[in-house]
Design a protein around this motif. Structure first.
Motif, PDB file in Angstrom:
ATOM      1  N   ARG A  65       0.974  -1.330  -0.058  1.00 33.87           N
ATOM      2  CA  ARG A  65      -0.004   0.010   0.095  1.00 33.87           C
ATOM      3  C   ARG A  65       0.946   1.216  -0.009  1.00 33.87           C
ATOM      4  NH1 ARG A  65      -5.028   0.151   0.929  1.00 33.87           N
ATOM      5  NH2 ARG A  65      -5.113  -1.595   1.872  1.00 33.87           N
ATOM      6  N   ASN A  66       1.943   1.404   0.826  1.00 30.88           N
ATOM      7  CA  ASN A  66       2.800   2.407   0.970  1.00 30.88           C
ATOM      8  C   ASN A  66       3.389   2.682  -0.242  1.00 30.88           C
ATOM      9  OD1 ASN A  66       1.801   3.098   3.357  1.00 30.88           O
ATOM     10  ND2 ASN A  66       3.558   2.191   4.522  1.00 30.88           N
TER      11      ASN A  66
ATOM     12  N   ARG B 155       1.293   3.939  -3.019  1.00 32.33           N
ATOM     13  CA  ARG B 155       1.312   5.491  -3.079  1.00 32.33           C
ATOM     14  C   ARG B 155       2.244   5.994  -3.586  1.00 32.33           C
ATOM     15  NH1 ARG B 155       0.597   5.725   2.553  1.00 32.33           N
ATOM     16  NH2 ARG B 155      -1.376   4.853   2.356  1.00 32.33           N
ATOM     17  N   GLU B 156       3.298   5.810  -2.998  1.00 36.40           N
ATOM     18  CA  GLU B 156       4.755   6.405  -3.243  1.00 36.40           C
ATOM     19  C   GLU B 156       4.993   6.512  -4.652  1.00 36.40           C
ATOM     20  OE1 GLU B 156       8.083   8.855  -3.069  1.00 36.40           O
ATOM     21  OE2 GLU B 156       7.002   8.230  -1.344  1.00 36.40           O
TER      22      GLU B 156
ATOM     23  N   SER C 123      -2.380   2.704  -8.056  1.00 32.98           N
ATOM     24  CA  SER C 123      -3.176   1.984  -7.464  1.00 32.98           C
ATOM     25  C   SER C 123      -2.835   0.546  -6.903  1.00 32.98           C
ATOM     26  CB  SER C 123      -4.717   1.947  -8.262  1.00 32.98           C
ATOM     27  OG  SER C 123      -4.437   0.965  -9.102  1.00 32.98           O
TER      28      SER C 123
END
Length: 196
Positions: free
Chosen positions: A33-34, A37-38, A42
């Motif tokens: 997830r991180n 995002r970075e 998606s």
């Protein structure tokens, strides 16, 4: 017309995002997830390229190794005198600039993270020991080594020196700076090479 995506470039982009997450949040923060995002993706888009976190981490670490290997090969193919070539190869393996500092920090974080995970990339086989053996063999082949040196011991010493100075440069960059690293490696090289 749909935009064409360079899949290898996208995988590298995700790997570089992984490095940034590890640098900023440590291995515990290196969640899918991180990282998504970075990378500005998606979760679904990221999973299109890497189905598991371990697969992503292995690719990200392999990219560190591949980039270092590419830089070393360029030096090995250069027209530098043998001793300068060896020194420059050794300098590629230690954090002398911001990019290599980041690569080294990520590599060590990954190494400690995977040491108890046998099913993930074996970071202990990072190629550095084999590289040091090749350097010692190269020096021996070119009659550069002092007489009666034990090549196995010299390989081990060089491996320990490279790893040790890299760790010290990460932990104490103001003390173990670029000039000191160059001086230490140059002096060690002088100490094992025959004069002349």
């Amino acid at each position: 017309m749909p935009k064409l995506v360079d899949h290898e470039e996208r995988r590298n982009h995700i790997a570089e995002a992984t490095w940034r997450v590890i640098l900023n949040q440590g291995m515990k923060g290196a969640t899918v997830r991180n990282i998504a995002r970075e990378a500005g993706l998606s979760l679904g888009a990221l999973r299109h390229y890497f189905s598991t976190q371990d697969e992503l981490l292995v690719f990200a670490m392999k990219l560190v190794k591949d980039r270092a290997t590419e830089r070393i090969q360029q030096i090995a193919m250069s027209d530098l005198p043998p001793k300068d070539k060896i020194l420059n190869i050794m300098l590629e393996l230690v954090p002398l600039d911001e990019n290599k500092m980041a690569e080294m920090e990520v590599w060590f974080a990954f190494t400690f993270y995977t040491r108890h995970k046998n099913d993930v990339l074996d970071a202990q086989h990072d190629g550095i020991y084999a590289g040091m053996k090749k350097l010692i063999d190269y020096m021996d082949h070119h009659h550069m080594l002092r007489n009666n040196l034990d090549k196995e011991i010299e390989t081990e010493k060089l491996y320990a020196l490279i790893d040790g100075i890299a760790i010290h440069a990460l932990l104490e960059p103001h003390r173990v700076n670029k000039e000191r690293i160059k001086a230490v490696l140059s002096q060690h090289l002088d100490s094992i090479c025959a004069e002349g």
